[in-house]
Structure formats: structure tokens, C-alpha cells
Design a protein around this motif. Sequence first.
Motif, mmCIF file in Angstrom:
data_model
loop_
_atom_site.group_PDB
_atom_site.id
_atom_site.type_symbol
_atom_site.label_atom_id
_atom_site.label_comp_id
_atom_site.label_asym_id
_atom_site.label_seq_id
_atom_site.Cartn_x
_atom_site.Cartn_y
_atom_site.Cartn_z
ATOM 1 N N LYS A 9 0.830 -1.205 0.000
ATOM 2 C CA LYS A 9 0.000 0.000 0.000
ATOM 3 C C LYS A 9 0.861 1.250 0.000
ATOM 4 C CE LYS A 9 -2.336 1.254 3.692
ATOM 5 N NZ LYS A 9 -3.363 1.371 4.751
ATOM 6 N N THR A 56 -3.408 7.465 -0.781
ATOM 7 C CA THR A 56 -4.731 7.208 -0.194
ATOM 8 C C THR A 56 -5.632 8.447 -0.288
ATOM 9 O OG1 THR A 56 -3.873 5.529 1.315
ATOM 10 C CG2 THR A 56 -5.946 6.587 1.940
ATOM 11 N N LYS A 90 -10.268 -0.769 -2.384
ATOM 12 C CA LYS A 90 -8.852 -1.071 -2.613
ATOM 13 C C LYS A 90 -8.617 -1.243 -4.113
ATOM 14 C CE LYS A 90 -8.192 -3.346 1.869
ATOM 15 N NZ LYS A 90 -7.731 -4.580 2.573
#
Length: 204
Positions: free
Chosen positions: A5, A10, A54
Motif C-alpha cells: 500500500k 490514499t 482497494k
Amino acid sequence: YDNVKDDSKTETAKATYQDVVENYVDKNITGYKLEKTENLPLTISEKSEENVIKVYYIIDEDNTKELSYTVEYYKEGTKVEEDTQVAKETVQVLQPDTLTVDKTSINTTDKYVGYKLEKTEPTIIPDIVNNGDVIKVYYVKDEYGYTVEYYYDNVKDESKTETSKAIYQDVIENYIDKNITGYKLEKTESLPLTISENSEENII
């Protein structure tokens, strides 16, 4: 990206309970392609920690390049072709043309029986090399001890023992004659002597 990630990418937002989110900001990067999404479309629930979409990207094999470096071994200055090692790595096209060297795969201690390391080129094996670089490892024959023992009526005379050194695979054909009055030569053993890597076996 490759299942890791990237927190810097984000995105956070808000929506009304039971709204359906069907889109996201595409943040693909050069050399990658979309693999899959999870929780898309997303129906907004009362639990914000579960409202997560995601987006997974993987390396695009059609947008990569192959890098390599070579390790060559030499014995007495002659390259041992069958021992040449080629290390390869596939990377994204925009990544630098450099590779990390796997030093554990390079033998600089005991590659060949009877030989010792002479040098490497470069002198210090680097951690990072450029695409196409060659690392050369040179071995030369090592030196080993040998012994000449003298026996009189099958009894070894320790005081007459001679020790010396010679290069691996050298052939010793002579010794110091230490006959004494009243004796004559009966025989020799291990003469000529081909020097091995086991000094304790190099005995005339």
C-alpha cells in the motif's frame, strides 16, 4: 502496487449513508497496470473503517526491461567459460539501469581445489552495478607443504626429515641424498611427487 500500500496516494472523502460509490481516482503509474479492485461499487455503511475501496496495480510486463550483470572466473589467467554466471532482473522501464549484486553467489574463497584467490576486478565487489557490468574473479594455484622422510633399516630418522613448499600440481623429482656410511639406497616411495592440496599426504 505489487501488494504494497502506498499511503501517500490514499484518498479520503465522505458520502451519505447507503450511497453507492462506483468510481475512484485512477493513480496508475508508469510500468504498472490495473490488476483488480475490491469493494467496488461500495455501499456506504455506518462503519467508516469498513468503507474502503482497494485498487491493486501490478507490473506491466509489456512495459519492463531486463537488466543483467556477469560474473567471470579465471584460473591462472584463463577464463573458465562454464563457470560464468549471468544475473538477470526485470524492472520497470523508467527505473535506473542498475542492479543489486548478490554477493553470496560470488565465490572468492574456495571455488577451485588447490587454488587461492588472487584478486577481483573491481578490487572491492560493489553492492550496485550498472547494466552489462562484468565482475571478474581471479584464482591462482596455491602453495602447499611437502616432506621428505628418511628411513634406515625401516626406522625413520626424524633428525633428517626435510620440509619445504611447492605450488599445487608441481612435480617434485629430486631429494637431498642423505645416505650414511655403510648403507645404500633401497627404494623411494612417492617419487616423483605431484603436489596435492593435502600437505599431510605430500610425503616422499
